[in-house]
Design an enzyme around this catalytic site. Structure first.
Site, PDB file in Angstrom:
ATOM      1  N   GLN A 113    -107.152 -12.504  -2.164  1.00  0.00           N
ATOM      2  CA  GLN A 113    -107.470 -13.760  -2.838  1.00  0.00           C
ATOM      3  C   GLN A 113    -108.802 -14.341  -2.354  1.00  0.00           C
ATOM      4  OE1 GLN A 113    -104.698 -15.062  -4.936  1.00  0.00           O
ATOM      5  NE2 GLN A 113    -106.365 -16.172  -5.907  1.00  0.00           N
ATOM      6  N   LYS A 128    -102.166 -17.725  -0.010  1.00  0.00           N
ATOM      7  CA  LYS A 128    -101.068 -17.175  -0.823  1.00  0.00           C
ATOM      8  C   LYS A 128     -99.750 -17.549  -0.154  1.00  0.00           C
ATOM      9  CE  LYS A 128    -100.247 -14.666  -4.508  1.00  0.00           C
ATOM     10  NZ  LYS A 128    -100.991 -14.588  -5.777  1.00  0.00           N
ATOM     11  N   GLY A 167     -98.738 -20.561  -9.448  1.00  0.00           N
ATOM     12  CA  GLY A 167     -97.677 -19.593  -9.709  1.00  0.00           C
ATOM     13  C   GLY A 167     -98.109 -18.169  -9.400  1.00  0.00           C
ATOM     14  N   ASP A 168     -97.155 -17.274  -9.469  1.00  0.00           N
ATOM     15  CA  ASP A 168     -97.392 -15.821  -9.376  1.00  0.00           C
ATOM     16  C   ASP A 168     -96.078 -15.193  -9.852  1.00  0.00           C
ATOM     17  OD1 ASP A 168     -99.367 -13.694  -8.193  1.00  0.00           O
ATOM     18  OD2 ASP A 168     -97.464 -13.091  -7.355  1.00  0.00           O
ATOM     19  N   THR A 212    -104.981 -15.425 -17.124  1.00  0.00           N
ATOM     20  CA  THR A 212    -105.128 -14.158 -16.391  1.00  0.00           C
ATOM     21  C   THR A 212    -105.184 -12.983 -17.378  1.00  0.00           C
ATOM     22  OG1 THR A 212    -103.865 -15.158 -14.598  1.00  0.00           O
ATOM     23  CG2 THR A 212    -104.239 -12.798 -14.469  1.00  0.00           C
ATOM     24  N   ASN A 244     -96.095 -13.065 -17.278  1.00  0.00           N
ATOM     25  CA  ASN A 244     -97.226 -13.895 -17.704  1.00  0.00           C
ATOM     26  C   ASN A 244     -98.486 -13.071 -17.979  1.00  0.00           C
ATOM     27  OD1 ASN A 244     -99.831 -15.374 -16.496  1.00  0.00           O
ATOM     28  ND2 ASN A 244     -98.622 -16.815 -17.687  1.00  0.00           N
ATOM     29  N   SER A 381    -107.336 -22.058 -12.842  1.00  0.00           N
ATOM     30  CA  SER A 381    -106.725 -23.025 -11.930  1.00  0.00           C
ATOM     31  C   SER A 381    -107.814 -23.924 -11.337  1.00  0.00           C
ATOM     32  CB  SER A 381    -105.991 -22.313 -10.789  1.00  0.00           C
ATOM     33  OG  SER A 381    -104.706 -21.902 -11.206  1.00  0.00           O
TER      34      SER A 381
END
Ligand code: NDP
Length: 449
Positions: A113, A128, A167-168, A212, A244, A381
């Protein structure tokens, strides 16, 4: 294989300090290998311990998450947050709720990240978090109680200027809503900019849900144009996952003229030669929260195959792995190559094993690492945080246009860096180098902190 002595020592320390954390080791090794030419040209990195600091999380938080299920039984899960690197901005990165979540998975994601956020050009450091909690099969009440308990600890560590979760896997609109609600209650303040991926009525950004997957296709389209003088138009596409990222990648590449013929969930994959009916997939996965198998029961002519690994045997021009880490191994990569696939663009984080990456690159396929091609989510984001700070909401078109610009820039930054280090077209090396240089220069400027 590392040849630089300094990087070898750094990697040895990572192995010793993080025993058994194979995902973290894998992510670090890939990046260090890419950075060899850069480190050799910058002796100041060794002098200032840049690499030692770059691979060591600034903070790692682990906590217990007790909650009560619908039968009144007390359950305990494990929660994590890694605050990996804050050189270029507050920590930023999603939360993953999945039984496979461990310290190793969270560290690998936080490490990646840092580079991804740097590539977006927005001021965000790397973080994360998550839990080994499995939202699958839980009632809304159970998910809410879990999220509230998780936030009872996490809220102490986050804030719009310190650390901003999102989110993830396993953390979608429902979970973000419960997490934000509890954060609001605990702090007694409405700080929209502390969590992203929020619902539109309470400060979420239009196009964040799609970002994404859409961003992945914008990146791939630019790569196809610049490196192959080609596009998605007329291409057969396989997209793994049906969450997603996968859903909106499938939607955008269809809009760009591609035909998606296969998708999967963690149980198996569907094949539909007529092109997957995405509305049906969304209805099954998002509304009914059912298994993708149902698709084959309801769509005549389609097939369901148990197990996800076989999805890479489906003949395609372009593969978009959008499910999870290490979902494509050497065997999967070989099947794609044998079937004449021209490009693999990662939507998930680290979905290809190292030998799968080597095989697709050796065979001359286009290949992009997730930290570059899936950065559209965190970039949007970042745009959500901007809108929260401005107390404004941009239109879908405005956000989408900015997203497209960011993805094009990321492609060109990665491509240009690959040329500069003598590996033209190697977008993995290019992304690692471009992302790292900015972080390293900020670390140097800020001294040993
Ligand atoms: P979701 O939870 O929405 O979807 C994940 C999908 O992958 C589901 O279809 C799930 O199947 C499937 N899956 C999960 N684990 C496995 C497994 N072990 N084998 C096969 N399939 C599996 O997550 P996202 O779409 O948000 O995330 C997908 C990937 O993209 C992750 O690597 C994530 O880190 C990455 N990513 C996500 C971003 C975002 O904005 N959401 C941003 C950048 C990267 P099932 O339904 O059975 O669980």
């Amino acid at each position: 294989m590392l040849t630089n002595e300094y990087l070898k020592r750094v990697y040895e320390t990572v192995l010793t300090r993080n025993p058994g954390e194979s995902e973290f080791h894998q992510a670090v090794l890939e990046v260090l290998e890419s950075l060899e030419p850069v480190v050799e040209n910058h002796p100041e990195y060794e002098k200032n311990g840049i690499m030692e600091r770059f691979v060591e999380p600034e903070r790692f938080i682990q906590f217990s998450v007790p909650w009560v299920d619908d039968n009144g039984r007390v359950r305990v899960n494990r929660g994590f947050r890694v605050q990996f690197n804050s050189a270029i901005g507050p920590y930023k990165g999603g939360l993953r709720f999945h039984p496979s979540v461990t310290a190793s998975v969270i560290k690998f994601l936080g490490f990646e990240q840092t580079l991804k956020n740097s590539l977006t050009t927005l001021p965000m450091g790397g973080g994360k978090g998550g839990s080994d909690f499995d939202p699958k099969g839980k009632s809304d009440g159970e998910v809410m109680r879990f999220c509230q308990s998780f936030m009872n600890e996490l809220y102490k560590h986050i804030g719009q200027f310190t650390d901003i979760p999102a989110g993830d896997i396993g953390v979608g609109a429902r979970e973000v809503g419960y997490l934000f609600g509890q954060y609001k209650r605990l702090t007694g303040t409405f700080q929209g900019g502390t969590i992203t991926g929020k619902g539109i009525p309470f400060g979420g950004s239009l196009a964040r849900t799609q970002a994404t997957g859409y961003g992945l296709c914008y990146f791939a389209e630019e790569a196809l144009k610049c490196m192959r003088n080609d596009s998605f138009a007329g291409k057969i596409v396989v997209v793994s996952g049906s969450g997603n990222v996968a859903t909106y990648a499938a939607e955008k590449c269809t809009q760009l003229g591609g035909k998606v013929v296969a998708m999967c969930d963690s149980n198996g994959y569907i094949y539909d030669a007529n092109g997957v009916d995405l509305k049906k997939v969304m209805d099954i996965k998002q509304r009914r929260r059912a298994r993708i198998k149902v698709y084959a029961d309801e769509v005549p002519g389609s097939e369901y195959h148990e197990g996800c690994h076989g999805i890479w045997n489906v003949k395609c021009d372009i593969a978009l792995p959008c499910a999870t880490q290490n979902e494509m191994d050497l065997e999967g990569a070989k099947a794609l190559i044998a079937n004449g696939c021209m490009g693999v663009f990662e939507g998930a984080n680290m979905p290809l094993t190292p030998d799968a990456i080597a095989a697709v690159q050796e065979a001359g396929l286009l290949y992009s690492p997730g930290k570059a091609s899936n950065a559209g989510g965190v970039a949007t984001s970042g745009l959500e945080m901007t809108q929260n700070s401005m107390r404004l909401s941009w239109s879908f078109e405005e956000v989408d246009q900015r997203l497209q610009g960011i993805m094009n820039n990321i492609f060109h930054a990665a491509y240009d860096a690959s040329v500069e280090v003598g590996k033209p077209g190697d977008l993995m090396v290019g992304a690692n180098v471009a992302g790292f240089l900015k972080v390293a220069s900020a670390m140097l400027a800020q001294g040993v902190v």
